[in-house]
Design a protein around this motif. Structure first.
Motif, PDB file in Angstrom:
ATOM      1  N   SER A 529       0.804  -1.224   0.000  1.00  0.00           N
ATOM      2  CA  SER A 529       0.000   0.000   0.000  1.00  0.00           C
ATOM      3  C   SER A 529       0.836   1.273   0.000  1.00  0.00           C
ATOM      4  O   SER A 529       0.357   2.326  -0.414  1.00  0.00           O
ATOM      5  CB  SER A 529      -0.926   0.011   1.224  1.00  0.00           C
ATOM      6  N   ASP A 530       2.073   1.202   0.468  1.00  0.00           N
ATOM      7  CA  ASP A 530       2.896   2.411   0.543  1.00  0.00           C
ATOM      8  C   ASP A 530       4.369   2.039   0.419  1.00  0.00           C
ATOM      9  O   ASP A 530       4.732   0.871   0.414  1.00  0.00           O
ATOM     10  CB  ASP A 530       2.650   3.139   1.863  1.00  0.00           C
ATOM     11  N   ILE A 531       5.211   3.089   0.314  1.00  0.00           N
ATOM     12  CA  ILE A 531       6.642   2.865   0.164  1.00  0.00           C
ATOM     13  C   ILE A 531       7.199   2.179   1.414  1.00  0.00           C
ATOM     14  O   ILE A 531       6.866   2.548   2.543  1.00  0.00           O
ATOM     15  CB  ILE A 531       7.367   4.208  -0.057  1.00  0.00           C
ATOM     16  N   ASN A 532       8.041   1.202   1.201  1.00  0.00           N
ATOM     17  CA  ASN A 532       8.691   0.524   2.314  1.00  0.00           C
ATOM     18  C   ASN A 532       9.440   1.554   3.168  1.00  0.00           C
ATOM     19  O   ASN A 532      10.270   2.298   2.657  1.00  0.00           O
ATOM     20  CB  ASN A 532       9.678  -0.515   1.765  1.00  0.00           C
ATOM     21  N   PRO A 533       9.165   1.624   4.462  1.00  0.00           N
ATOM     22  CA  PRO A 533       9.817   2.635   5.318  1.00  0.00           C
ATOM     23  C   PRO A 533      11.337   2.505   5.339  1.00  0.00           C
ATOM     24  O   PRO A 533      12.039   3.490   5.587  1.00  0.00           O
ATOM     25  CB  PRO A 533       9.207   2.379   6.701  1.00  0.00           C
ATOM     26  N   ASN A 534      11.862   1.317   5.078  1.00  0.00           N
ATOM     27  CA  ASN A 534      13.310   1.141   5.030  1.00  0.00           C
ATOM     28  C   ASN A 534      13.920   1.907   3.856  1.00  0.00           C
ATOM     29  O   ASN A 534      15.055   2.378   3.931  1.00  0.00           O
ATOM     30  CB  ASN A 534      13.669  -0.337   4.920  1.00  0.00           C
ATOM     31  N   ILE A 535      13.145   2.011   2.768  1.00  0.00           N
ATOM     32  CA  ILE A 535      13.616   2.772   1.606  1.00  0.00           C
ATOM     33  C   ILE A 535      13.637   4.263   1.936  1.00  0.00           C
ATOM     34  O   ILE A 535      14.572   4.984   1.561  1.00  0.00           O
ATOM     35  CB  ILE A 535      12.735   2.487   0.377  1.00  0.00           C
ATOM     36  N   VAL A 536      12.618   4.727   2.667  1.00  0.00           N
ATOM     37  CA  VAL A 536      12.593   6.125   3.105  1.00  0.00           C
ATOM     38  C   VAL A 536      13.814   6.410   3.974  1.00  0.00           C
ATOM     39  O   VAL A 536      14.491   7.427   3.806  1.00  0.00           O
ATOM     40  CB  VAL A 536      11.294   6.434   3.884  1.00  0.00           C
ATOM     41  N   LYS A 537      14.107   5.508   4.883  1.00  0.00           N
ATOM     42  CA  LYS A 537      15.271   5.684   5.758  1.00  0.00           C
ATOM     43  C   LYS A 537      16.566   5.685   4.949  1.00  0.00           C
ATOM     44  O   LYS A 537      17.483   6.466   5.230  1.00  0.00           O
ATOM     45  CB  LYS A 537      15.305   4.574   6.807  1.00  0.00           C
ATOM     46  N   TRP A 538      16.650   4.826   3.934  1.00  0.00           N
ATOM     47  CA  TRP A 538      17.863   4.782   3.122  1.00  0.00           C
ATOM     48  C   TRP A 538      18.097   6.107   2.405  1.00  0.00           C
ATOM     49  O   TRP A 538      19.215   6.616   2.363  1.00  0.00           O
ATOM     50  CB  TRP A 538      17.778   3.651   2.090  1.00  0.00           C
ATOM     51  N   PHE A 539      17.024   6.667   1.867  1.00  0.00           N
ATOM     52  CA  PHE A 539      17.155   7.965   1.189  1.00  0.00           C
ATOM     53  C   PHE A 539      17.512   9.065   2.189  1.00  0.00           C
ATOM     54  O   PHE A 539      18.286   9.974   1.869  1.00  0.00           O
ATOM     55  CB  PHE A 539      15.875   8.316   0.433  1.00  0.00           C
ATOM     56  N   ASN A 540      16.956   8.998   3.403  1.00  0.00           N
ATOM     57  CA  ASN A 540      17.332   9.981   4.423  1.00  0.00           C
ATOM     58  C   ASN A 540      18.837   9.950   4.666  1.00  0.00           C
ATOM     59  O   ASN A 540      19.497  10.990   4.739  1.00  0.00           O
ATOM     60  CB  ASN A 540      16.605   9.696   5.741  1.00  0.00           C
ATOM     61  N   ASP A 541      19.383   8.742   4.813  1.00  0.00           N
ATOM     62  CA  ASP A 541      20.823   8.600   5.039  1.00  0.00           C
ATOM     63  C   ASP A 541      21.625   9.108   3.844  1.00  0.00           C
ATOM     64  O   ASP A 541      22.685   9.726   4.016  1.00  0.00           O
ATOM     65  CB  ASP A 541      21.167   7.136   5.310  1.00  0.00           C
ATOM     66  N   LEU A 542      21.137   8.835   2.638  1.00  0.00           N
ATOM     67  CA  LEU A 542      21.838   9.299   1.439  1.00  0.00           C
ATOM     68  C   LEU A 542      21.900  10.827   1.412  1.00  0.00           C
ATOM     69  O   LEU A 542      22.951  11.414   1.120  1.00  0.00           O
ATOM     70  CB  LEU A 542      21.141   8.777   0.180  1.00  0.00           C
ATOM     71  N   TYR A 543      20.778  11.472   1.723  1.00  0.00           N
ATOM     72  CA  TYR A 543      20.762  12.940   1.746  1.00  0.00           C
ATOM     73  C   TYR A 543      21.639  13.480   2.872  1.00  0.00           C
ATOM     74  O   TYR A 543      22.455  14.390   2.662  1.00  0.00           O
ATOM     75  CB  TYR A 543      19.326  13.459   1.903  1.00  0.00           C
ATOM     76  N   ASP A 544      21.478  12.916   4.063  1.00  0.00           N
ATOM     77  CA  ASP A 544      22.175  13.457   5.233  1.00  0.00           C
ATOM     78  C   ASP A 544      23.689  13.272   5.158  1.00  0.00           C
ATOM     79  O   ASP A 544      24.451  14.159   5.563  1.00  0.00           O
ATOM     80  CB  ASP A 544      21.662  12.797   6.516  1.00  0.00           C
ATOM     81  N   ASN A 545      24.126  12.135   4.665  1.00  0.00           N
ATOM     82  CA  ASN A 545      25.547  11.781   4.754  1.00  0.00           C
ATOM     83  C   ASN A 545      26.313  11.880   3.441  1.00  0.00           C
ATOM     84  O   ASN A 545      27.540  11.741   3.437  1.00  0.00           O
ATOM     85  CB  ASN A 545      25.686  10.363   5.314  1.00  0.00           C
ATOM     86  N   VAL A 546      25.606  12.115   2.336  1.00  0.00           N
ATOM     87  CA  VAL A 546      26.286  12.225   1.040  1.00  0.00           C
ATOM     88  C   VAL A 546      25.863  13.495   0.301  1.00  0.00           C
ATOM     89  O   VAL A 546      26.652  14.421   0.120  1.00  0.00           O
ATOM     90  CB  VAL A 546      26.006  10.988   0.150  1.00  0.00           C
ATOM     91  N   LEU A 547      24.609  13.563  -0.086  1.00  0.00           N
ATOM     92  CA  LEU A 547      24.161  14.594  -1.023  1.00  0.00           C
ATOM     93  C   LEU A 547      24.244  16.013  -0.470  1.00  0.00           C
ATOM     94  O   LEU A 547      24.417  16.969  -1.244  1.00  0.00           O
ATOM     95  CB  LEU A 547      22.722  14.300  -1.466  1.00  0.00           C
ATOM     96  N   THR A 548      24.112  16.173   0.838  1.00  0.00           N
ATOM     97  CA  THR A 548      24.119  17.533   1.410  1.00  0.00           C
ATOM     98  C   THR A 548      25.455  17.911   2.040  1.00  0.00           C
ATOM     99  O   THR A 548      25.548  18.943   2.710  1.00  0.00           O
ATOM    100  CB  THR A 548      23.010  17.683   2.478  1.00  0.00           C
ATOM    101  N   THR A 549      26.485  17.111   1.827  1.00  0.00           N
ATOM    102  CA  THR A 549      27.789  17.422   2.423  1.00  0.00           C
ATOM    103  C   THR A 549      28.550  18.446   1.593  1.00  0.00           C
ATOM    104  O   THR A 549      28.334  18.572   0.380  1.00  0.00           O
ATOM    105  CB  THR A 549      28.647  16.154   2.561  1.00  0.00           C
TER     106      THR A 549
END
Length: 754
Positions: A529-549
């Motif tokens: 029914s919705d996006i797997n929350p683990n995928i949301v968490k993975w993208f959060n980590d990607l933004y926080d630790n890679v894309l916004t550095t």
């Protein structure tokens, strides 16, 4: 007989006190300092005094005086207010809970009297023409000296000093009159002290209804009128200094102005006060041309609105990064002042020798002042724009406003436009920015006046909210006061709304990111029914630790321009036409977007393999196993400090395949250099690990063992390149690399000579 019409004065606020003067520097060589003519008075809570209440009604923090959306970044002259500190420390200090009758005094609140532009609520650059006159003694009124800004009926301010025996009195009986319709009283020092007084005043008078004040009412709600009235309020007096700059009127011919003068006082006073963050200092610094270029960029971003083709807004830039940290703290921001400053500083002041493959950037660029010796003038066509004589005299910290404007326009065209375009057009950033706009629209629909400032109107406000919440919880533990408990419960409810809003934003960002994936059903949760929350968490980590550095964004921008400059230098030597930077940039961004925007679940798996690990089974199961072929395990496993942005530059070089033959030729050479440096370090890592695991010295390794080590490193690197869809490694080249390149090359930084 001509009819004489007496003009009525527009001055509507009269204060009594004393006057004096001091000087403030312009920050420019060869320019005289400016006289600051000030008026010293006091303001308090004695409501029998008409002037006290009149001054309180016009005194306000900068956030309530000017609309931030309408200000340019060269008009910013204060930091955010820490309402939590005002409520928990300054109001108790002002009232002094230990003694009902004793009230402590503060240092003066420093205010600059700024005129506003006609028809706008924005600070003007100069006062109207200043007039001086002396009146004769008449009736019972003493002779007086008058200094007035503006013609009668259009005045901005007026000093009135009695004259006694030919001397102008500076103390007692001096009057300072202000036209509050044409001026704003801008606090440049002591706005926290002023806010403490204003909060008490507003709570007593119930004056929080204004939309600019209302979001901050909750910070002060514990201070009820009943509680405040037990103190001897008439004894509360805070000194106030109102500053003017009479020489900065419409007859002034220099390139200083009132906004710069106000910021100069702020920075001077705050050198020894509670430390201002580095990012705020950058925004206020008029003596650094790099900071000036940055503010031009930010002003351009600030002008983005509904008509803009992309979603970037000023709320996506962290303007006041706490404790001078480079890591983005706001979930809404995609970049920060310190990020962009580092990038611009490198782009303009690198000599071309600081970057060698993936070695960390060398050189103390922050200390460089010479715009000619480090190619800044050449990059901005400065000698043609300014003339050789002016260009030779212009430095990073000594420049005229005219020179700054000309160089700034060149910067906008050559660099600023592309910096902003990266923040708009790089797909992961656009997805983030679009999700922020969706969040903003949601807040508008529900008219949540508290969430908007905390999430969207200044990253410092969120920090202040959490501090205030913690303070009140502790206070309730200590006092058990029911009213404080009620306030903490309201704050907890607000915190839950903030948390939910951020989570909704992150889910929305993820949905936008994976929208192009054709088989996105494989990314849904187990119920589908919705996006797997683990995928949301993975993208959060990607933004926080890679894309916004800082490292990632510097590699993205500085890496591109470094290769463009290098190629253009060679083309110039060969008498060939320079690169079309717009075409090269469009090609660059499109190719990066192709990689960072997966179109299928298999491509998404590749992205995960590059940055995290391998997915075992289906994505929906989300079982990630560690692999030795991620970016961090192959390219660089150390702390990704800003100067390590060369590692991300290399990552982009593996993706970017330009059509221009010369540029492509240079990229192939640079890519190969990077590969050899990386492989030498990677091979050394595997060799060291093997020796440790088998308790052997390197010189005692057998040929078969050396071959096994080589193959392990080669295999890991090859798998990494496969996930990038890049060309494979050449085995012979890597064998040469490990015999000729020192293993520590990618960590070495060459010291810059003094």
């Amino acid at each position: 007989m001509a009819l004489k019409i007496r003009k009525e004065s527009a001055l509507n606020l009269t204060l009594e006190g004393s006057t004096g003067s001091f000087s403030v520097g312009t920050g420019r060589d060869g320019q005289n300092s400016l006289e600051v003519k000030y008026f010293l008075t006091h303001v308090g809570l004695d409501f029998s005094s008409i002037s006290d209440e009149a001054l309180l009604s016009h005194l306000a923090p900068v956030r309530e005086i000017f609309d931030f959306k309408q200000l340019d970044f060269d008009e910013i002259m204060q930091r955010d207010i820490d309402d939590a500190r005002v409520s928990s420390e300054l109001i108790p200090y002002l009232l002094d809970e230990k003694s009902v009758d004793l009230v402590k005094l503060f240092p003066p609140i420093v205010v600059v009297v700024l005129p506003v532009k006609e028809g706008e609520n924005r600070p003007a650059d100069l006062y109207p023409k200043v007039y001086e006159e002396e009146t004769l003694e008449q009736n019972d009124e003493a002779a007086k000296y008058i200094l007035r800004a503006g013609a009668i009926g259009q005045e901005v301010f007026q000093f009135e000093q009695p004259i006694d025996e030919g001397q102008r009195l500076k103390h007692d009986l001096v009057r300072f009159r202000i036209n509050t319709h044409k001026t704003r009283l801008v606090i440049v020092d002591g706005q926290h002290r002023a806010m403490a007084l204003l909060a008490i005043y507003r709570n007593l008078k119930d004056q929080w209804s204004d939309e600019k004040r209302a979001p901050f009412k909750e910070y002060y709600s514990e201070w009820t009128p009943k509680y405040i009235q037990q103190f001897n309020l008439k004894e509360i007096n805070l000194p106030v200094i109102l500053c003017t700059f009479p020489s900065l009127n419409e007859t002034y011919a220099g390139d200083f102005n009132l906004k710069k003068a106000a910021r100069s006082i702020f920075l001077t006073l705050n050198k020894t006060a509670r430390k201002v963050s580095n990012s705020r200092n950058i925004l206020l610094d008029d003596q650094d041309i790099i900071a000036y270029f940055l503010r031009r960029c930010l002003s351009e971003v600030k002008g983005k609105d509904q008509r803009s083709p992309y979603s970037l807004r000023i709320s996506n830039v962290e303007l006041d990064q706490s404790e001078d940290k480079l890591k983005i703290k706001s979930p809404i921001a995609i970049t920060g002042v310190n990020h962009l400053y580092y990038i611009i500083e490198h782009l303009l002041l690198n000599s071309g020798d600081e970057v060698e493959g993936v070695k960390p950037r060398s050189g103390k660029i922050s200390k460089r002042k010479d715009l000619n010796g480090y190619n800044c003038m050449d990059r901005l066509n400065g000698r043609n724009l300014l003339g050789s004589e002016v260009a030779d005299l212009t430095t990073r910290d000594n420049f005229s406003q005219d020179s700054a404007n000309k160089l700034g326009s060149s910067f906008d065209k050559s660099y600023g436009t592309f910096i902003i375009a990266v923040l708009e057009r790089f797909a992961p950033y656009e997805n983030h920015n679009k999700a922020v706009l969706n969040l903003e629209n949601s807040i508008e629909i529900y008219q949540d006046r508290q969430l908007r400032p905390i999430l969207l109107e200044g990253q410092g406000i969120g920090r202040v909210f959490e501090t205030h919440r913690d303070n009140l919880k502790q206070k309730f533990k200590d006092t058990k006061v029911p009213e404080i408990q009620s306030i903490t419960q309201r704050l907890d409810a607000t915190a839950k709304r903030i948390e939910q809003a951020i989570q909704d934003f992150r889910v929305d960002r993820t949905k936008l990111y994976i929208q192009p994936i054709s088989d996105k059903s494989k990314l849904k949760n187990l119920e589908g029914s919705d996006i797997n929350p683990n995928i949301v968490k993975w993208f959060n980590d990607l933004y926080d630790n890679v894309l916004t550095t800082v490292a990632f964004q510097s590699g993205l921008i500085c890496g591109f321009f470094g290769e463009i400059e290098k190629t253009n230098t060679e083309l110039d030597k060969e008498s060939q036409a320079p690169l079309n930077i717009i075409e090269c940039f469009n090609e660059y961004i499109e190719q990066l977007n192709d990689f960072f925007t997966p179109k299928t679940s298999n491509q998404f798996k590749k992205l995960i393999r590059v940055f995290t690990g391998d997915i075992s089974g289906e994505i929906v199961d989300w079982k990630i196993i560690s692999i030795n072929s991620t970016f961090r395990n192959v390219v660089y496993s150390g702390e990704m400090q800003p100067d390590q942005w060369t590692k991300y530059k290399y990552l982009f070089l593996e993706i970017w395949k330009p059509k221009h033959p010369k540029l492509n030729e240079n990229l192939i050479k640079e890519r190969q250099k990077c590969r050899e440096q990386i492989y030498a370090a990677l091979h050394n890592y595997y060799k060291t690990l093997y020796c440790q695991e088998h308790s052997k010295l390197e010189e005692n390794l057998e040929r078969d063992e050396m071959k096994s080590i080589f193959n392990q490193a080669f295999s890991a690197y090859s798998d990494f390149l496969k996930n990038l869809s890049a060309e494979g490694l050449n085995e012979q080249d890597m064998k040469v690399a490990i015999s000729t390149i020192p293993a520590k090359t990618i960590d070495e930084v060459e010291a810059e000579e003094a």
